[in-house]
Enzyme design. Structure first.
Site: not given
Lengths: 281, 281
Positions: B150, B227, B259
């Site tokens: 991320s 996600d 995620h």
């Protein structure tokens, strides 16, 4: 009825958390359940994992890495919380080793605790019934095993020893083996069952081993040599009890390992393979 | 000088956490470091892992299962915290996506942040220097790679793209690919570098790819199709940028994954194997 709390794709399967109203514990209880990819097309055996002091249903599912091995062997893994919670019992949140997070897998008989603290019946009866009913199309109801860590290793051994034939296999990471002889055990058993009660013996693996009669149990135990709680766990008592009773015990002393999930995750594959050997016959 | 905060045996090696006084960040900084068993007898390459928003040095080391793969391939894994902490900057703890836990791997230029928020220089220069010096007998100083998740996937790509040849390989889980074009990135870049500053472009992978000149980069990216932050991550922008620039990108869309660390742990082995391919030449 169970309510889905969370759902995450993991190793080709699903790691989920559910909540349900427990009849035994008279409160909402959460449990983690991992469905391996195989569960989409056939019924799979279930391994129950019992966690240690202070844990919720989260510690094991987020830190142990169990999903990888379970996906490989096609096993469903169920990991309940370690106690009732939020029951408004005076003192329930006062200690890390008694009350919330510390149900010790017994059915309490003391007045204050006996209504809710029924973790033995919860994990051996109510929870398997819920799992077998709610997930009927994924679960092979007659193939189950049990393992756990520390307080939950004690729980796993007690569940297997008190219910001959119910569990196909049992294993433990750093279990409390002889709770009548260690501080954690004495506190919990006295608190839930009353001081000096004979019933303490019904939840002590070293004592239950003496009178076990049933299918051969092939117990796998891993114990770190640098575990900070060896005085609570007393692995040498388990070795002696199994030796005296002629019970098969594979106790592996793991050099330099402690009591943490770093220890558990390192040997997770071996434990899942041990259960798979008996469940995937 | 680094101070050992914790040490746990794990997969035949050691998972440790250290703290040191950072010159770049002007505050104490923690990092996790895994030493594989091989590091006891020879120098090993180092893979740096950069974590995402809200993480400390703990999330990755306790949830990703990286130790297993790292032990197999003989790689040291270093995972720093995601920002300076406790610097008494007004507002530093107000948002999950700015300030503490959200350093964004940039060197801030705005007055309020520029003294401490120097995560780009910290992870590309100071931290490798500390690792190479403090763990001289375990570390092969010229063999390093970088990956992340991320915000940390953004960090990993930026580190590799801005320093041709420094990292032998790069990979990312669900990276923020085009921060000048998404809300998280715009907030962070404006906050640390000033609104509308040209310097934003210096920390945007999709823009850096256009002008990259250096050894061939073979980028591995995993992206879950479920996600919840796809609008922040913009993986299709990365595909286009790499396609336009003729850069090798293996972006794998992982069906049904989100995620979380359940996603990361599922594909950890592939990422470590990717880095091992280049580091263990």
């Amino acid at each position: 009825m169970t309510k889905e709390v969370s759902s995450n794709r993991s190793f080709g399967g699903w790691q989920k958390v559910f909540e349900h109203e427990s009849e035994e514990c008279k409160c909402p209880m959460k449990f983690g359940i991992f469905f391996p990819p195989q569960a989409e097309s056939k019924k799979c055996p279930v391994v129950y994992y019992l966690s240690g002091l202070t844990c919720t249903e989260q510690n094991f599912i987020s830190k142990s890495g169990v999903q990888r091995s379970a996906a490989k062997h096609g096993l469903i893994i169920v990991a309940p919380d370690t106690s009732p919670r939020g029951c408004n019992i005076e003192g329930e949140d006062d200690s890390y080793d008694f009350g919330s997070g510390a149900g010790f897998y017994v059915d309490a008989t003391e007045e204050k605790w006996k209504t809710n603290y029924r973790m033995y019946s919860y994990v051996t009866k109510e929870l398997p019934n819920v799992i077998n009913k709610e997930f009927e199309s994924q679960v092979e109801p007659n193939k189950m095993s049990v393992f756990g860590h520390s307080m939950g290793g004690h729980g796993a051994l007690v569940c297997a020893l008190k219910n001959p034939g119910k569990y196909k296999s049992v294993s433990a990471f750093a279990p409390i083996t002889n709770p009548t002889q260690c501080p954690w055990g004495q506190k919990a058993l006295s608190g839930y069952l009353g001081k000096d009660s004979d019933s303490h013996k019904e939840y002590d693996s070293c004592l239950l081993i003496k009178k076990y009669q049933g299918p051969k149990l092939d117990i796998l135990v891993d114990q770190g040599t640098k575990d900070q709680f060896l005085h609570e766990l007393l692995p040498e008592h388990l070795v002696r009890a199994c030796g005296d009773a002629g019970m098969t015990l594979n106790l592996r002393n793991q050099e330099g390992y402690d009591h943490s999930y770093y220890f558990i995750s390192t040997f997770m594959d071996d434990h899942i393979a041990h259960h798979a050997k008996y469940l995937n016959l």
